[in-house]
Design an enzyme around this catalytic site. Structure first.
Site, PDB file in Angstrom:
ATOM      1  N   TRP A 101       0.777  -1.238   0.000  1.00 45.51           N
ATOM      2  CA  TRP A 101       0.000   0.000   0.000  1.00 45.51           C
ATOM      3  C   TRP A 101       0.814   1.297   0.000  1.00 45.51           C
ATOM      4  O   TRP A 101       0.246   2.369   0.035  1.00 45.51           O
ATOM      5  CB  TRP A 101      -1.018  -0.022   1.153  1.00 45.51           C
ATOM      6  CG  TRP A 101      -2.227  -0.798   0.746  1.00 45.51           C
ATOM      7  CD1 TRP A 101      -3.272  -0.299   0.017  1.00 45.51           C
ATOM      8  CD2 TRP A 101      -2.519  -2.173   0.971  1.00 45.51           C
ATOM      9  NE1 TRP A 101      -4.194  -1.290  -0.214  1.00 45.51           N
ATOM     10  CE2 TRP A 101      -3.773  -2.445   0.362  1.00 45.51           C
ATOM     11  CE3 TRP A 101      -1.855  -3.205   1.622  1.00 45.51           C
ATOM     12  CZ2 TRP A 101      -4.361  -3.700   0.390  1.00 45.51           C
ATOM     13  CZ3 TRP A 101      -2.441  -4.450   1.646  1.00 45.51           C
ATOM     14  CH2 TRP A 101      -3.669  -4.693   1.039  1.00 45.51           C
ATOM     15  N   ARG A 125      -1.280   7.538  -1.337  1.00 46.21           N
ATOM     16  CA  ARG A 125      -0.184   6.566  -1.407  1.00 46.21           C
ATOM     17  C   ARG A 125       1.092   7.228  -1.870  1.00 46.21           C
ATOM     18  O   ARG A 125       1.062   8.147  -2.691  1.00 46.21           O
ATOM     19  CB  ARG A 125      -0.534   5.435  -2.375  1.00 46.21           C
ATOM     20  CG  ARG A 125      -1.645   4.587  -1.813  1.00 46.21           C
ATOM     21  CD  ARG A 125      -1.863   3.321  -2.563  1.00 46.21           C
ATOM     22  NE  ARG A 125      -3.173   2.809  -2.179  1.00 46.21           N
ATOM     23  CZ  ARG A 125      -3.766   1.792  -2.751  1.00 46.21           C
ATOM     24  NH1 ARG A 125      -3.172   1.158  -3.743  1.00 46.21           N
ATOM     25  NH2 ARG A 125      -4.949   1.395  -2.341  1.00 46.21           N
ATOM     26  N   VAL A 184     -10.401 -10.405   2.271  1.00 46.84           N
ATOM     27  CA  VAL A 184     -11.477 -11.179   1.629  1.00 46.84           C
ATOM     28  C   VAL A 184     -11.012 -12.609   1.369  1.00 46.84           C
ATOM     29  O   VAL A 184      -9.831 -12.873   1.181  1.00 46.84           O
ATOM     30  CB  VAL A 184     -11.942 -10.533   0.299  1.00 46.84           C
ATOM     31  CG1 VAL A 184     -12.939  -9.417   0.550  1.00 46.84           C
ATOM     32  CG2 VAL A 184     -10.766 -10.049  -0.522  1.00 46.84           C
ATOM     33  N   ALA A 238     -17.418  -7.500  -0.265  1.00 45.64           N
ATOM     34  CA  ALA A 238     -16.847  -6.151  -0.259  1.00 45.64           C
ATOM     35  C   ALA A 238     -16.166  -5.940  -1.595  1.00 45.64           C
ATOM     36  O   ALA A 238     -15.767  -6.892  -2.269  1.00 45.64           O
ATOM     37  CB  ALA A 238     -15.842  -6.001   0.876  1.00 45.64           C
TER      38      ALA A 238
HETATM   39  N1  DAH Z   1      -8.565  -1.872  -0.576  1.00 46.43           N
HETATM   40  C1  DAH Z   1      -8.037  -2.491  -1.776  1.00 46.43           C
HETATM   41  C2  DAH Z   1      -6.974  -1.595  -2.363  1.00 46.43           C
HETATM   42  O1  DAH Z   1      -6.988  -0.433  -2.124  1.00 46.43           O
HETATM   43  C3  DAH Z   1      -9.121  -2.718  -2.763  1.00 46.43           C
HETATM   44  C4  DAH Z   1     -10.073  -3.776  -2.328  1.00 46.43           C
HETATM   45  C5  DAH Z   1      -9.862  -5.078  -2.690  1.00 46.43           C
HETATM   46  C6  DAH Z   1     -11.175  -3.454  -1.554  1.00 46.43           C
HETATM   47  C7  DAH Z   1     -10.710  -6.084  -2.312  1.00 46.43           C
HETATM   48  C8  DAH Z   1     -12.060  -4.462  -1.156  1.00 46.43           C
HETATM   49  C9  DAH Z   1     -11.807  -5.759  -1.542  1.00 46.43           C
HETATM   50  O2  DAH Z   1     -13.103  -4.211  -0.424  1.00 46.43           O
HETATM   51  O3  DAH Z   1     -12.652  -6.739  -1.163  1.00 46.43           O
HETATM   52  O4  DAH Z   1      -6.130  -2.060  -3.066  1.00 46.43           O
END
Ligand code: DAH
Length: 337
Positions: free
Chosen positions: A154, A194, A251, A305
């Site tokens: 991230w 980021r 997830v 999600a």
């Molecule tokens: N938060 C992840 C990102 O910023 C994106 C993401 C992936 C959100 C899978 C989700 C998920 O809710 O289920 O890279």
């Protein structure tokens, strides 16, 4: 006095100068080192001594007259020159104005309103969370443990107090589950941050829309349907989609929704790197550990999600090929699909 110019004609000559250049010639002619008055003063030695002092005084008086006339005319001509400069740039307030493009809403705002409209129609609510997060909401509760390599993905910024400008809107999932009772249906649009080098496809600050549904008996089928109808709504037509397995710690299973490339209609082009698909929305079923970290019993509740990179959607829909255009105020919409 014999042989001396008339005071009146000197004054007249100064007044006859209509610009500063002519006036400078006047100054050189009368007051310059090689000018007439200096010449007359030099000639005094040859004058009869009886007349010399009176003639000298008369010449000095003429010099003062020339000097005064020069100064007065100079001041006048400067005012005239200034006025002329103003006149050259003068604005005719009665002239019709040139046409100006009317302002309009930013494409991010336009599309976001549509997405919110779409989801509220399905019974979702809009939830929000802080842009400056703590490690618990941004990482820990999302099953991204400390010192786990997944955190590196991230490119996190930290403040001096180790707060986190949130790296994703998934943090709002946690806040929603902590504060609401299932069934939960929320979307959460917002800005994320980021430590990225900015180029045509990356920005250090961009937008995501997170979605979360928690209920009983939730399956990947629900997620698939929800995302497919969203894509159809946003792109205005049904596009081919496919799910690919992907890993996100929060997830299980994790999936990426790919959408048929709108630039080449799936044929394969430089934008989709020949695959015919563009990776658009990551998601999956909420990990049991994430449910548990928010106090929900994973045996009773499931959820899906997703977290879309919203800028990419905006770019796809409006044919914008450089993410920086979305933020630098020089936005020109090329095409709308
Ligand atoms: N938060 C992840 C990102 O910023 C994106 C993401 C992936 C959100 C899978 C989700 C998920 O809710 O289920 O890279």
């Amino acid at each position: 006095m014999t042989g001396l110019p008339e005071a009146a004609s000197i004054r007249g000559e100064a007044l006859a100068c209509t610009d500063l250049l002519a006036l400078e010639e006047f100054r050189l002619r009368w007051l310059g080192k090689k000018g007439e008055i200096t010449g007359l003063l030099k000639g005094l030695g040859a004058v009869d001594p009886a007349e010399r002092s009176a003639r000298g005084a008369a010449i000095n008086a003429l010099r003062d007259i020339a000097q005064t006339a020069w100064e007065a005319r100079k001041a006048e001509l400067e005012v005239i020159a200034e006025q002329a400069a103003l006149d050259a740039g003068w604005i005719d307030v009665t002239a019709p104005s040139s046409a100006r493009a009317a302002g309009r809403l930013h494409p991010i705002t336009v599309l976001l309103e549509e997405v919110i409209d779409h989801f509220t129609g399905l019974g979702f609510e809009v939830a929000s969370g802080p842009e400056i997060e703590d490690e618990f909401h941004n990482f820990d509760a999302l099953n991204i443990p400390k010192d786990h390599p997944a955190r590196d993905v991230w490119d996190t910024f930290y403040t001096d107090r180790r707060e986190i400008p949130r790296t994703h809107t998934s943090s709002v999932q946690i806040r929603a589950m902590q504060t609401r009772k299932p069934p939960i249906r929320v979307i959460s649009p917002g800005r994320v941050f980021r430590n990225e080098t900015i180029d045509a496809t990356h920005h250090a600050s961009f937008n995501q829309v997170e979605g979360l549904l928690v209920d009983r008996h939730v399956t990947v089928g629900h997620l698939k349907h929800t995302l497919e109808t969203l894509v159809t709504r946003i792109m205005g037509r049904k596009l081919e989609t496919r799910f690919r397995p992907a890993f996100y710690p929060f997830v299980e299973p994790g999936l990426d929704l790919d959408v048929q490339c709108v630039f080449c209609n799936g044929v394969g082009c430089s934008i989709c790197k020949g695959s015919g698909y563009i990776e658009l929305i990551p998601g999956g079923l909420v990990h049991p550990k994430v449910l548990a970290s928010c106090g929900l019993d994973p045996d009773e509740w499931q959820g899906f999600a997703f977290g879309m990179g919203f800028d990419r959607m905006v770019m796809m829909r409006y044919g914008i090929d450089d993410i920086r255009r979305l933020y630098d105020g020089r936005l020109q919409l090329v095409r709308q699909f």
